[in-house]
Design a protein around this motif. Structure first.
Motif, PDB file in Angstrom:
ATOM      1  N   ARG A 188      38.179 -34.180  21.231  1.00  0.00           N
ATOM      2  CA  ARG A 188      38.765 -33.610  22.512  1.00  0.00           C
ATOM      3  C   ARG A 188      38.966 -35.073  23.338  1.00  0.00           C
ATOM      4  O   ARG A 188      40.012 -35.051  24.244  1.00  0.00           O
ATOM      5  CB  ARG A 188      37.716 -32.959  23.262  1.00  0.00           C
ATOM      6  CG  ARG A 188      37.265 -31.598  22.451  1.00  0.00           C
ATOM      7  CD  ARG A 188      38.438 -30.587  22.574  1.00  0.00           C
ATOM      8  NE  ARG A 188      38.233 -29.424  22.205  1.00  0.00           N
ATOM      9  CZ  ARG A 188      38.612 -28.937  20.842  1.00  0.00           C
ATOM     10  NH1 ARG A 188      39.497 -29.849  19.977  1.00  0.00           N
ATOM     11  NH2 ARG A 188      38.297 -27.869  20.130  1.00  0.00           N
ATOM     12  N   GLU A 189      37.999 -35.982  23.245  1.00  0.00           N
ATOM     13  CA  GLU A 189      38.514 -37.449  23.961  1.00  0.00           C
ATOM     14  C   GLU A 189      39.843 -37.937  23.426  1.00  0.00           C
ATOM     15  O   GLU A 189      40.580 -38.187  24.492  1.00  0.00           O
ATOM     16  CB  GLU A 189      37.289 -38.562  23.608  1.00  0.00           C
ATOM     17  CG  GLU A 189      36.097 -37.947  24.155  1.00  0.00           C
ATOM     18  CD  GLU A 189      35.138 -38.965  23.473  1.00  0.00           C
ATOM     19  OE1 GLU A 189      33.903 -38.833  24.140  1.00  0.00           O
ATOM     20  OE2 GLU A 189      35.260 -39.851  22.854  1.00  0.00           O
ATOM     21  N   ALA A 190      40.302 -37.885  22.308  1.00  0.00           N
ATOM     22  CA  ALA A 190      41.323 -38.225  21.852  1.00  0.00           C
ATOM     23  C   ALA A 190      42.475 -37.369  22.427  1.00  0.00           C
ATOM     24  O   ALA A 190      43.750 -37.980  23.023  1.00  0.00           O
ATOM     25  CB  ALA A 190      41.649 -38.115  20.400  1.00  0.00           C
ATOM     26  N   GLU A 191      42.525 -35.994  22.332  1.00  0.00           N
ATOM     27  CA  GLU A 191      43.477 -35.201  22.989  1.00  0.00           C
ATOM     28  C   GLU A 191      43.661 -35.822  24.374  1.00  0.00           C
ATOM     29  O   GLU A 191      44.846 -35.884  25.109  1.00  0.00           O
ATOM     30  CB  GLU A 191      43.190 -33.714  23.275  1.00  0.00           C
ATOM     31  CG  GLU A 191      42.954 -33.080  21.936  1.00  0.00           C
ATOM     32  CD  GLU A 191      42.366 -31.830  21.763  1.00  0.00           C
ATOM     33  OE1 GLU A 191      42.440 -31.088  22.674  1.00  0.00           O
ATOM     34  OE2 GLU A 191      41.870 -31.263  20.541  1.00  0.00           O
ATOM     35  N   GLU A 192      42.505 -35.864  25.261  1.00  0.00           N
ATOM     36  CA  GLU A 192      42.682 -35.940  26.653  1.00  0.00           C
ATOM     37  C   GLU A 192      43.454 -37.510  26.945  1.00  0.00           C
ATOM     38  O   GLU A 192      43.985 -37.590  28.053  1.00  0.00           O
ATOM     39  CB  GLU A 192      41.218 -35.934  27.278  1.00  0.00           C
ATOM     40  CG  GLU A 192      41.151 -36.217  28.856  1.00  0.00           C
ATOM     41  CD  GLU A 192      39.808 -35.997  29.608  1.00  0.00           C
ATOM     42  OE1 GLU A 192      39.651 -36.536  30.576  1.00  0.00           O
ATOM     43  OE2 GLU A 192      39.045 -35.439  28.695  1.00  0.00           O
ATOM     44  N   VAL A 193      42.872 -38.413  26.194  1.00  0.00           N
ATOM     45  CA  VAL A 193      43.393 -39.806  26.518  1.00  0.00           C
ATOM     46  C   VAL A 193      45.041 -39.689  26.095  1.00  0.00           C
ATOM     47  O   VAL A 193      45.825 -40.329  26.832  1.00  0.00           O
ATOM     48  CB  VAL A 193      42.744 -40.675  25.549  1.00  0.00           C
ATOM     49  CG1 VAL A 193      43.446 -42.192  25.654  1.00  0.00           C
ATOM     50  CG2 VAL A 193      41.321 -41.137  26.320  1.00  0.00           C
ATOM     51  N   ILE A 194      45.277 -39.180  25.118  1.00  0.00           N
ATOM     52  CA  ILE A 194      46.900 -39.090  24.725  1.00  0.00           C
ATOM     53  C   ILE A 194      47.795 -38.483  25.654  1.00  0.00           C
ATOM     54  O   ILE A 194      48.799 -38.828  26.159  1.00  0.00           O
ATOM     55  CB  ILE A 194      46.779 -38.767  23.364  1.00  0.00           C
ATOM     56  CG1 ILE A 194      46.258 -39.233  22.204  1.00  0.00           C
ATOM     57  CG2 ILE A 194      48.340 -38.270  22.872  1.00  0.00           C
ATOM     58  CD1 ILE A 194      46.286 -38.814  20.941  1.00  0.00           C
ATOM     59  N   ALA A 195      47.329 -37.347  26.235  1.00  0.00           N
ATOM     60  CA  ALA A 195      48.008 -36.640  27.087  1.00  0.00           C
ATOM     61  C   ALA A 195      48.037 -37.348  28.384  1.00  0.00           C
ATOM     62  O   ALA A 195      48.866 -37.334  29.190  1.00  0.00           O
ATOM     63  CB  ALA A 195      47.111 -35.206  27.380  1.00  0.00           C
ATOM     64  N   ARG A 196      46.943 -38.100  28.947  1.00  0.00           N
ATOM     65  CA  ARG A 196      47.040 -38.828  30.305  1.00  0.00           C
ATOM     66  C   ARG A 196      47.875 -40.068  30.046  1.00  0.00           C
ATOM     67  O   ARG A 196      48.507 -40.456  30.883  1.00  0.00           O
ATOM     68  CB  ARG A 196      45.586 -38.939  30.600  1.00  0.00           C
ATOM     69  CG  ARG A 196      45.399 -39.597  31.927  1.00  0.00           C
ATOM     70  CD  ARG A 196      44.120 -40.112  32.203  1.00  0.00           C
ATOM     71  NE  ARG A 196      43.639 -41.197  31.426  1.00  0.00           N
ATOM     72  CZ  ARG A 196      42.635 -41.080  30.693  1.00  0.00           C
ATOM     73  NH1 ARG A 196      41.540 -40.154  30.548  1.00  0.00           N
ATOM     74  NH2 ARG A 196      41.977 -42.156  30.008  1.00  0.00           N
ATOM     75  N   GLU A 197      47.634 -40.655  29.131  1.00  0.00           N
ATOM     76  CA  GLU A 197      48.184 -42.196  29.069  1.00  0.00           C
ATOM     77  C   GLU A 197      49.436 -42.177  28.439  1.00  0.00           C
ATOM     78  O   GLU A 197      50.375 -43.033  28.716  1.00  0.00           O
ATOM     79  CB  GLU A 197      47.289 -42.976  28.298  1.00  0.00           C
ATOM     80  CG  GLU A 197      46.195 -43.183  28.489  1.00  0.00           C
ATOM     81  CD  GLU A 197      45.961 -43.828  30.151  1.00  0.00           C
ATOM     82  OE1 GLU A 197      47.005 -44.938  30.235  1.00  0.00           O
ATOM     83  OE2 GLU A 197      45.182 -43.469  30.801  1.00  0.00           O
ATOM     84  N   PHE A 198      50.135 -41.189  27.741  1.00  0.00           N
ATOM     85  CA  PHE A 198      51.352 -40.942  27.301  1.00  0.00           C
ATOM     86  C   PHE A 198      52.287 -39.733  27.777  1.00  0.00           C
ATOM     87  O   PHE A 198      52.717 -38.916  27.056  1.00  0.00           O
ATOM     88  CB  PHE A 198      51.629 -41.157  25.893  1.00  0.00           C
ATOM     89  CG  PHE A 198      50.551 -42.216  25.052  1.00  0.00           C
ATOM     90  CD1 PHE A 198      50.851 -43.698  25.336  1.00  0.00           C
ATOM     91  CD2 PHE A 198      49.500 -41.890  24.777  1.00  0.00           C
ATOM     92  CE1 PHE A 198      50.125 -44.595  25.085  1.00  0.00           C
ATOM     93  CE2 PHE A 198      48.602 -42.998  24.397  1.00  0.00           C
ATOM     94  CZ  PHE A 198      48.813 -44.367  24.461  1.00  0.00           C
ATOM     95  N   PRO A 199      52.336 -39.642  29.131  1.00  0.00           N
ATOM     96  CA  PRO A 199      53.167 -38.334  29.434  1.00  0.00           C
ATOM     97  C   PRO A 199      54.364 -38.136  29.268  1.00  0.00           C
ATOM     98  O   PRO A 199      54.956 -36.847  29.243  1.00  0.00           O
ATOM     99  CB  PRO A 199      52.748 -38.325  31.374  1.00  0.00           C
ATOM    100  CG  PRO A 199      52.611 -40.008  31.438  1.00  0.00           C
ATOM    101  CD  PRO A 199      52.180 -40.521  30.315  1.00  0.00           C
ATOM    102  N   LYS A 200      55.205 -39.200  28.864  1.00  0.00           N
ATOM    103  CA  LYS A 200      56.683 -39.178  28.431  1.00  0.00           C
ATOM    104  C   LYS A 200      56.827 -38.579  27.155  1.00  0.00           C
ATOM    105  O   LYS A 200      57.978 -38.276  26.727  1.00  0.00           O
ATOM    106  CB  LYS A 200      57.426 -40.587  28.885  1.00  0.00           C
ATOM    107  CG  LYS A 200      57.417 -40.758  30.324  1.00  0.00           C
ATOM    108  CD  LYS A 200      58.107 -42.258  30.384  1.00  0.00           C
ATOM    109  CE  LYS A 200      58.188 -42.542  31.855  1.00  0.00           C
ATOM    110  NZ  LYS A 200      58.953 -43.797  32.096  1.00  0.00           N
TER     111      LYS A 200
END
Length: 292
Positions: A188-200
């Motif tokens: 879940r941490e991976a999902e959250e960080v990826i969604a937040r940090e790479f929005p494009k």
């Protein structure tokens, strides 16, 4: 949708699910590259035969260390989609457990042993400051933090830098009573960080349940038990059902999830978490397209 040939890179493409994702993409005529430390699969570990199937000859089986971007960044150039399919279920030699070289009890002991690792959600992380995690040393065992979380974030960073359109992450429907909570929290941490940090970059987070296939005979009775648990789930109190996690979620055949992954990547409107019902729907949609 463009009719040009799509390019897919699967990190972990020589694994149980990853190899089936490669197969599903090849069946659509996509250009497919698998990246792993060992290159081509040991076919007896992922299929019922030690010989490579015909579709395997259409995949580029590349070797690279996920924690060394310089080794695989060139392979991401021109890719439309990148998939991370490298998580671990046990902090042990998982393939050793599957093949009998290590016992599941030993793996569980390692998983529940004391361990600490920085939580990326407790830090201020940007695409400039995500550090590459240290690679596993010889003889060391991979951890949930390294494989389920940090390797995915690092790969997503490289994919984003290469202008990849969509990033697929193989997460999970939930934990299970026999697994430490870190198994699912790191996903879940991976999902959250990826969604937040790479929005494009369109992030698609697949949350499959327990996977089974006839080529792995030991998965069949486990799938039957999980199916029974899913039937009785509606009679369980909410807190108990949550505690049981994926142990009471309907299992899916690995090929179903693989087809769903490829179909979701091909559909621009699919993003964010993809739960079990949507996985089944996407797989059915993909197979119907193949029959047209």
């Amino acid at each position: 949708m463009s009719t040009s040939v799509k390019k897919l890179v699967v990190c972990g493409g020589n694994g149980f699910l990853g190899s089936r994702i490669c197969k599903a993409a090849v069946s659509r005529g996509w250009d497919v590259t698998s990246i792993s430390r060992s290159g081509e699969p040991k076919w007896q570990h992922v299929t019922s035969s030690p010989s490579p199937p015909p579709w395997a000859h259409k995949v580029a089986w590349e070797r690279a260390d996920i924690f060394s971007p310089v080794q695989y960044s060139p392979l991401l150039k021109g890719a439309d989609y990148v998939v991370h399919s490298m998580g671990i279920l046990l902090e042990a030699d998982y393939k050793g457990v599957v093949s009998g070289r290590e016992s599941p009890i030993s793996g569980l002991r390692k998983a529940f042993s004391a361990h600490s690792s920085p939580n990326p959600l407790e830090q201020t992380i940007t695409t400039q400051t995500i550090p590459p995690p240290p690679p596993p040393t010889s003889g060391s065992q991979p951890t949930y933090e390294m494989m389920n979380r940090d390797s995915a974030i690092l790969l997503a960073k490289e994919a984003s830098a290469q202008g990849v359109s969509a990033f697929g992450y193989i997460s999970a429907a939930g934990g299970a009573p026999v697994l430490p909570s870190r198994y699912i929290t790191t996903k879940r941490e991976a999902e959250e960080v990826i969604a937040r940090e790479f929005p494009k970059m369109r992030g698609v987070f697949f949350r499959p349940p327990f996977l089974y296939d006839s080529s792995r005979a030991f998965t069949l009775p486990l799938a039957a038990a999980t199916t029974a648990g899913s039937v009785f789930k509606r009679f369980l109190p909410g807190a108990v059902a949550e505690f049981m996690g994926s142990a009471v979620v309907k299992p899916l055949q690995a090929d179903v999830v693989a087809e769903a992954v490829v179909e979701a990547l091909a559909e621009d409107e699919v993003s964010g978490p993809v739960e079990v019902p949507q996985l089944e729907e996407l797989a059915g949609r993909g197979w119907r397209k193949g029959m047209v």
